[in-house]
Structures are given as C-alpha cells and as structure tokens.
Design a protein around this motif. Structure first.
Motif, mmCIF file in Angstrom:
data_model
loop_
_atom_site.group_PDB
_atom_site.id
_atom_site.type_symbol
_atom_site.label_atom_id
_atom_site.label_comp_id
_atom_site.label_asym_id
_atom_site.label_seq_id
_atom_site.Cartn_x
_atom_site.Cartn_y
_atom_site.Cartn_z
ATOM 1 N N LYS A 83 34.804 57.526 57.299
ATOM 2 C CA LYS A 83 36.253 57.342 57.415
ATOM 3 C C LYS A 83 36.861 57.031 56.051
ATOM 4 O O LYS A 83 37.926 57.548 55.706
ATOM 5 N N LYS A 84 36.183 56.173 55.277
ATOM 6 C CA LYS A 84 36.690 55.844 53.947
ATOM 7 C C LYS A 84 36.731 57.082 53.061
ATOM 8 O O LYS A 84 37.693 57.307 52.330
ATOM 9 N N LEU A 85 35.662 57.890 53.131
ATOM 10 C CA LEU A 85 35.624 59.106 52.322
ATOM 11 C C LEU A 85 36.702 60.100 52.756
ATOM 12 O O LEU A 85 37.317 60.763 51.916
ATOM 13 N N ASP A 86 36.926 60.199 54.071
ATOM 14 C CA ASP A 86 37.998 61.078 54.546
ATOM 15 C C ASP A 86 39.348 60.608 54.026
ATOM 16 O O ASP A 86 40.171 61.416 53.595
ATOM 17 N N ALA A 87 39.571 59.295 54.069
ATOM 18 C CA ALA A 87 40.830 58.759 53.557
ATOM 19 C C ALA A 87 40.957 59.023 52.056
ATOM 20 O O ALA A 87 42.035 59.396 51.575
ATOM 21 N N ARG A 88 39.858 58.861 51.321
ATOM 22 C CA ARG A 88 39.892 59.130 49.877
ATOM 23 C C ARG A 88 40.147 60.607 49.612
ATOM 24 O O ARG A 88 40.865 60.962 48.669
ATOM 25 N N LEU A 89 39.535 61.477 50.428
ATOM 26 C CA LEU A 89 39.777 62.910 50.264
ATOM 27 C C LEU A 89 41.237 63.250 50.526
ATOM 28 O O LEU A 89 41.835 64.061 49.808
ATOM 29 N N GLU A 90 41.813 62.637 51.558
ATOM 30 C CA GLU A 90 43.229 62.875 51.834
ATOM 31 C C GLU A 90 44.097 62.374 50.680
ATOM 32 O O GLU A 90 45.050 63.048 50.272
ATOM 33 N N GLU A 91 43.763 61.184 50.165
ATOM 34 C CA GLU A 91 44.528 60.642 49.039
ATOM 35 C C GLU A 91 44.399 61.523 47.806
ATOM 36 O O GLU A 91 45.378 61.784 47.110
ATOM 37 N N SER A 92 43.184 61.996 47.552
ATOM 38 C CA SER A 92 42.996 62.847 46.370
ATOM 39 C C SER A 92 43.687 64.194 46.555
ATOM 40 O O SER A 92 44.234 64.742 45.594
ATOM 41 N N ALA A 93 43.689 64.724 47.781
ATOM 42 C CA ALA A 93 44.416 65.975 48.022
ATOM 43 C C ALA A 93 45.911 65.762 47.838
ATOM 44 O O ALA A 93 46.606 66.607 47.253
ATOM 45 N N LYS A 94 46.415 64.628 48.302
ATOM 46 C CA LYS A 94 47.831 64.322 48.117
ATOM 47 C C LYS A 94 48.156 64.166 46.636
ATOM 48 O O LYS A 94 49.158 64.690 46.148
#
Length: 163
Positions: A68-79
C-alpha cells in the motif's frame, strides 16, 4: 486319573493363558507409550505449525502494508511527474513567448532608433471583419508572478537589458 490329568492340562492352559495375557499387557503398555510419544510429537508439530502460520500472517500483513505504501508512493511520483511535465511545458511556452517578445522588442528598438525617439511601435491589431468591433486581446495564460513582473517592467529597461 482322569481328573488329575484334566487338572494338569487345565493348569498348563491357565499358565499359557496367563503368559499370553502378560505378553499382551506388555505389548499394550508399549503401544500406549508409543501413542503418548506420538501425541506429544504431533502436539509439538502443530504448535510449530501454528507459530509458523502466525509468522507468515504477520509477514503477509507487513507486505500488504508495504504494498500500500509503495502504491501510494507510485501515485505520488506519477502525480509529481505529471506536474513536472506540465511545468516544463509551461516553461517552454513562456520561453518561446519571451523569445518572440524579445525579438519583437529588438526590431521595434532598431526601428525606433532609425525613425526617431517619438515613434513607439504598436503591436499589430488582429484583422477583423467589417462592422465587428475587435474583441479585447485575451491575456496569455501565464502564472500571476510572470504577469506581475511583465506589467511592472519598463519597456525601455527591458530592451536595454536584452540588447
């Protein structure tokens, strides 16, 4: 004598049956002991399996949380990547507009120098159809700080800076 013989055979058979019972009891005691040790081993094995299952569940929960943390980081990095791309596009657009403004200013300054100090070049008005008043020019979609800087800068100061 028949009775004595029958008593002797009966005694022998009783001793044989007692021997068989003793052997059977020994075998039963050994079987009970083996059963108890097997039950202890099974209990130990099941306790170890339960501990291993608990450890695996904890690891699974940790991995799920990390996922979940990695998914959130991926979303943040994509943003952030999208924001950076938008910013780069905006900066490119501003750069091309400023280059065009500087070139126009240079040509205006060079024509002013040849025409005299009284003439100030006006930007060309857009061509419109007869009878229709020209619409006011839409301000470029620049950030507020860029518009403020451009509005507060003097045209002559800017021309001298870029020459």
């Amino acid at each position: 004598m028949n009775l004595l013989l029958v008593n002797a055979i009966s005694a022998i058979l009783s001793l044989v049956s007692i021997g068989i019972v003793v052997v059977a009891l020994r075998k039963a005691a050994e079987m009970i002991r083996l059963g108890r040790s097997m039950a202890e081993q099974i209990a130990t094995s099941s306790a170890n399996l339960e501990r291993a299952l608990a450890a695996l569940q904890v690891e699974h929960d940790d991995l799920r949380d990390e996922n979940k943390k990695l998914d959130a980081r991926l979303e943040e990095s994509a943003k952030a990547r999208r924001d950076i791309a938008r910013s780069v596009d905006l900066m490119e657009r501003i750069r091309t507009e400023l280059r065009g403004d500087i070139r126009g200013l240079r040509t205006a300054m060079s024509s002013r120098d040849t025409a005299g100090p009284a003439t100030v070049p006006q930007p060309p008005l857009p061509a419109s159809a007869p009878g229709i008043s020209p619409t006011p020019a839409k301000p470029p979609k620049l950030p507020v700080f860029v518009r403020r800087t451009v509005a507060s800068a003097s045209v002559l100061d800017s021309a001298n800076t870029y020459s």
